[in-house]
Design an enzyme around this catalytic site. Sequence first.
Site, PDB file in Angstrom:
ATOM      1  N   LYS A  91     -12.397   4.928  24.850  1.00 40.91           N
ATOM      2  CA  LYS A  91     -12.559   6.309  25.323  1.00 40.91           C
ATOM      3  C   LYS A  91     -13.938   6.823  24.916  1.00 40.91           C
ATOM      4  O   LYS A  91     -14.421   6.501  23.842  1.00 40.91           O
ATOM      5  CB  LYS A  91     -11.496   7.212  24.688  1.00 40.91           C
ATOM      6  CG  LYS A  91     -10.103   7.035  25.253  1.00 40.91           C
ATOM      7  CD  LYS A  91      -9.147   8.039  24.640  1.00 40.91           C
ATOM      8  CE  LYS A  91      -7.722   7.807  25.106  1.00 40.91           C
ATOM      9  NZ  LYS A  91      -7.511   8.065  26.537  1.00 40.91           N
ATOM     10  N   ARG A 116       2.315   3.280  28.866  1.00 41.52           N
ATOM     11  CA  ARG A 116       3.328   2.737  29.787  1.00 41.52           C
ATOM     12  C   ARG A 116       3.756   1.332  29.371  1.00 41.52           C
ATOM     13  O   ARG A 116       4.877   0.913  29.639  1.00 41.52           O
ATOM     14  CB  ARG A 116       2.781   2.766  31.224  1.00 41.52           C
ATOM     15  CG  ARG A 116       1.574   1.909  31.434  1.00 41.52           C
ATOM     16  CD  ARG A 116       0.792   2.271  32.689  1.00 41.52           C
ATOM     17  NE  ARG A 116       0.038   3.519  32.553  1.00 41.52           N
ATOM     18  CZ  ARG A 116      -0.712   4.047  33.507  1.00 41.52           C
ATOM     19  NH1 ARG A 116      -0.795   3.457  34.693  1.00 41.52           N
ATOM     20  NH2 ARG A 116      -1.372   5.161  33.293  1.00 41.52           N
TER      21      ARG A 116
END
Length: 495
Positions: free
Chosen positions: A275, A349
């Site tokens: 990130k 996920r």
Amino acid sequence: MDITAVSTLEKRKEADLLVLPFWQEEKVAKPALACHDFESYFKFPVASGDFLGKEGHCLYLYTSEEKEKRIALLGLGKKKNFSEDVLRRSYAALVKSVRAHKSIKSLNLLLPEIEKTQENRVSQLICEGILLSNYSFDQLKEESLKEGKLPLLEKISFIGIDKATLDLCKKSEILITSVYWARDLVNQNADLKSPKILAEAAVEIAKEYPRVKTTILGKKELEKEKMGLLLAVNRGAAQDPALIIAEYNGDPSSKEKTAIIGKGIVFDTGGLNLKPTGSMETMKCDMSGGAAALGTVRAAAALGLKCNIVAVVPATENAMGPSSYKPGDVYRSHAGKTVEITNTDAEGRLVLADAISYTQMYLNPTRMIDLATLTGAIVVALGEEMSGLFCNNKKLTEALIAAGDKTEELLWHMPLYDKYKEKLKSPIADMKNSAGRPGGSITAALFLEAFVKEGMPWAHLDIAGTAYLEQPKGYNPTHATGVGIRLLIEFLSHE
Ligand code: BES
Ligand code: MN
Ligand code: ZN
């Protein structure tokens, strides 16, 4: 918090402040209750327009009363704009202002008289507003620097409510203690809530409440179970992963069991798809779903709810290092499906997919609800005041939305749009884990859905926008909100 009640004004005890609620009418304030005893105090500020009764506005008056030396006039805003949440927000504003006055620790509360809203609901809402805002996370502040710390309110006393209503307020307090518990975990330094420490926190719940049982799977067990996606995300991390299971059996006569699966990424660097600065600073919040799942079990046990729930939290850091899982590689999930990793930052996920699969294989749920700070896309779509709800079952959808409306943890129904499943197709594996920006929160939900068995009622709550605030808002303090716990307890209480 010490919460008490007295039946009449005469019977009230001493307190630092008496609170009188007001409506904002056409350019003037109007008492929201019969409070003639104190008219001489508020007559002038109201007539002069110094106090208009705007929502959350407080005016302090100094009195010669025996029992309180101060009165606060509290605005509830315009009567025509009234909603239940106005009460939470107005009393939260009062608490904020009171806490800045270091000498006010106790309140006497006269309740507004509101048509259609019963007295017990009014008291409960006021209590919630007060308790939710009477919180700060000071564990990481230097003890001697008292400046930066706001004192907590210690005592509230309701005037004119009965025992049943007081009991309701005490229930709210029990519930909100678990909201604090979850907020504390989320606000903690990432390294001080490693998977091991989170597991210990779950074990502590089980020690306190005998109807809660925990099972912790460590790295070895996860390897034996072939939880390949959780293990893949963990590869770059210094600490081992864990699958934390906390089961509350509050209704042994029933076969119904709700699994609450919470994303437990203790810090999300993004992995090799690192990130950028500006996106990583808040990422200790990435276990907020896990904290809410465990907090819900804690609250249900503390309240003695008649229901069966099992919280399941796949916990690991998503770190960057020489062993990190790599974009382009393919991993086999617990369910057997293989997944091409197209972005290591779509890690939530992956760990949830293995948790969902494990839950269905071993824990016999009759329905599943997952909570996850899953996508930035949901923040873009819905902002910070609504969580995204994805659900394969109409009844569950309606019940969750109704619960969220009641607790003001709003849910917006998002589509599990079939055609977008295309986007998750991989040329070299059964699926890929990320599908780019368009419809990002939908494709994330569709990825999870691929691991839910046919016929299993399932809901996914994307709480990326609502779990962690950079600015305080209403009764939510800065940072962790504890979103989801009040909602799920409300939902579980009516099923
Ligand atoms: N934990 C983040 C999502 C997030 C974003 C939570 C903002 C809280 C606030 C999640 O793991 C993530 O990185 N999602 C990616 C997915 C993408 C790579 C497909 C995102 O949203 O950018
Ligand atoms: Mn991520
Ligand atoms: Zn994440």
